[in-house]
Design a protein around this motif. Structure first.
Motif, PDB file in Angstrom:
ATOM      1  N   SER A 189     -12.274  31.347 -30.288  1.00  0.00           N
ATOM      2  CA  SER A 189     -12.674  32.197 -29.161  1.00  0.00           C
ATOM      3  C   SER A 189     -11.484  32.646 -28.318  1.00  0.00           C
ATOM      4  O   SER A 189     -11.671  33.123 -27.192  1.00  0.00           O
TER       5      SER A 189
ATOM      6  N   THR B 223     -11.387  34.538 -24.633  1.00  0.00           N
ATOM      7  CA  THR B 223     -10.803  33.798 -23.517  1.00  0.00           C
ATOM      8  C   THR B 223      -9.706  34.611 -22.845  1.00  0.00           C
ATOM      9  O   THR B 223      -9.607  34.637 -21.610  1.00  0.00           O
TER      10      THR B 223
ATOM     11  N   THR C  59     -13.583  29.672 -20.914  1.00  0.00           N
ATOM     12  CA  THR C  59     -13.411  28.236 -21.122  1.00  0.00           C
ATOM     13  C   THR C  59     -14.573  27.456 -20.513  1.00  0.00           C
ATOM     14  O   THR C  59     -14.972  26.420 -21.051  1.00  0.00           O
TER      15      THR C  59
ATOM     16  N   ASN D  65     -15.098  16.625 -27.750  1.00  0.00           N
ATOM     17  CA  ASN D  65     -13.954  17.343 -27.187  1.00  0.00           C
ATOM     18  C   ASN D  65     -12.701  17.181 -28.035  1.00  0.00           C
ATOM     19  O   ASN D  65     -11.853  18.064 -28.062  1.00  0.00           O
TER      20      ASN D  65
ATOM     21  N   ARG E  71     -13.924  20.942 -29.984  1.00  0.00           N
ATOM     22  CA  ARG E  71     -13.433  21.854 -28.956  1.00  0.00           C
ATOM     23  C   ARG E  71     -12.159  22.603 -29.341  1.00  0.00           C
ATOM     24  O   ARG E  71     -12.064  23.811 -29.085  1.00  0.00           O
TER      25      ARG E  71
ATOM     26  N   GLY F   5      -9.472  33.515 -19.077  1.00  0.00           N
ATOM     27  CA  GLY F   5      -9.695  32.081 -19.112  1.00  0.00           C
ATOM     28  C   GLY F   5     -11.059  31.618 -18.652  1.00  0.00           C
ATOM     29  O   GLY F   5     -11.372  30.437 -18.762  1.00  0.00           O
TER      30      GLY F   5
ATOM     31  N   ILE G  79     -17.247  27.515 -23.019  1.00  0.00           N
ATOM     32  CA  ILE G  79     -16.921  26.578 -24.105  1.00  0.00           C
ATOM     33  C   ILE G  79     -17.244  25.147 -23.671  1.00  0.00           C
ATOM     34  O   ILE G  79     -17.823  24.375 -24.442  1.00  0.00           O
ATOM     35  N   ASN G  80     -16.881  24.788 -22.448  1.00  0.00           N
ATOM     36  CA  ASN G  80     -17.178  23.445 -21.944  1.00  0.00           C
ATOM     37  C   ASN G  80     -18.681  23.198 -21.873  1.00  0.00           C
ATOM     38  O   ASN G  80     -19.157  22.112 -22.190  1.00  0.00           O
TER      39      ASN G  80
ATOM     40  N   SER H 281     -15.282  19.235 -15.403  1.00  0.00           N
ATOM     41  CA  SER H 281     -13.894  19.705 -15.475  1.00  0.00           C
ATOM     42  C   SER H 281     -13.124  19.375 -14.199  1.00  0.00           C
ATOM     43  O   SER H 281     -11.962  18.966 -14.259  1.00  0.00           O
TER      44      SER H 281
ATOM     45  N   LYS I  67     -12.019  26.628 -29.311  1.00  0.00           N
ATOM     46  CA  LYS I  67     -11.056  27.325 -28.448  1.00  0.00           C
ATOM     47  C   LYS I  67     -10.179  28.270 -29.247  1.00  0.00           C
ATOM     48  O   LYS I  67      -9.877  29.379 -28.785  1.00  0.00           O
TER      49      LYS I  67
END
Length: 141
Positions: free
Chosen positions: A76, A80, A88, A65, A69, A85, A91-92, A127, A73
């Motif tokens: 992308s 996003t 995300t 991360n 990450r 959003g 992505i996570n 998250s 981010k």
């Protein structure tokens, strides 16, 4: 340095909760053949080994991360923005899958089902736990 250790602890806790809730996500060690899970702890498993395994995977997840990450981010960002959003979460999930792949080269393995939805649900759980833990003083600086 202290906040990174707190993040590793939070990641370890979040990974434990996600693997406890989701049947397709397990952490195992090369010393044992069966997955290290909450059931292993309650059945007399090596509690310290289990905690260290989750903290080790939390460390790998924290490093991924911290370094990978932000680049993903940034690359992308248009997608996003288009998805308001929600990308995300993908992505996570990808960072969690990358952590699982990297852990396959270590004595402690994070395994996620071949189904992408397990990684997505785990990313949502992690998250949410990270968000709640960030409210704790010193959790995020």
């Amino acid at each position: 340095m202290g906040s990174f250790i707190v993040r590793v602890l939070i990641n370890g806790l979040a990974l434990w909760v996600a693997s406890w809730i989701l049947p397709g996500m397990d952490i195992s060690t090369s010393a044992t053949t069966n997955a290290v899970s909450n059931a292993g702890v309650t059945q007399g498993g090596d509690t310290l080994g289990v905690v260290l395994a989750y903290l080790f995977i939390g460390l790998i997840f924290g490093i991924v991360n911290a370094f990978v990450r932000p680049l993903v981010k940034l690359l992308s960002l248009p997608i996003t923005i288009l998805t308001l959003g929600l990308f995300t979460i993908v992505i996570n999930a990808a960072m969690l899958s990358l952590t699982a792949w990297l852990s396959s080269y270590t004595p402690v393995h994070l395994t996620i089902d071949r189904f992408f939805w397990t990684a997505v649900l785990a990313a949502i759980i992690i998250s949410l736990i990270s968000m709640v833990a960030s409210w704790i003083p010193g959790g995020r600086r």
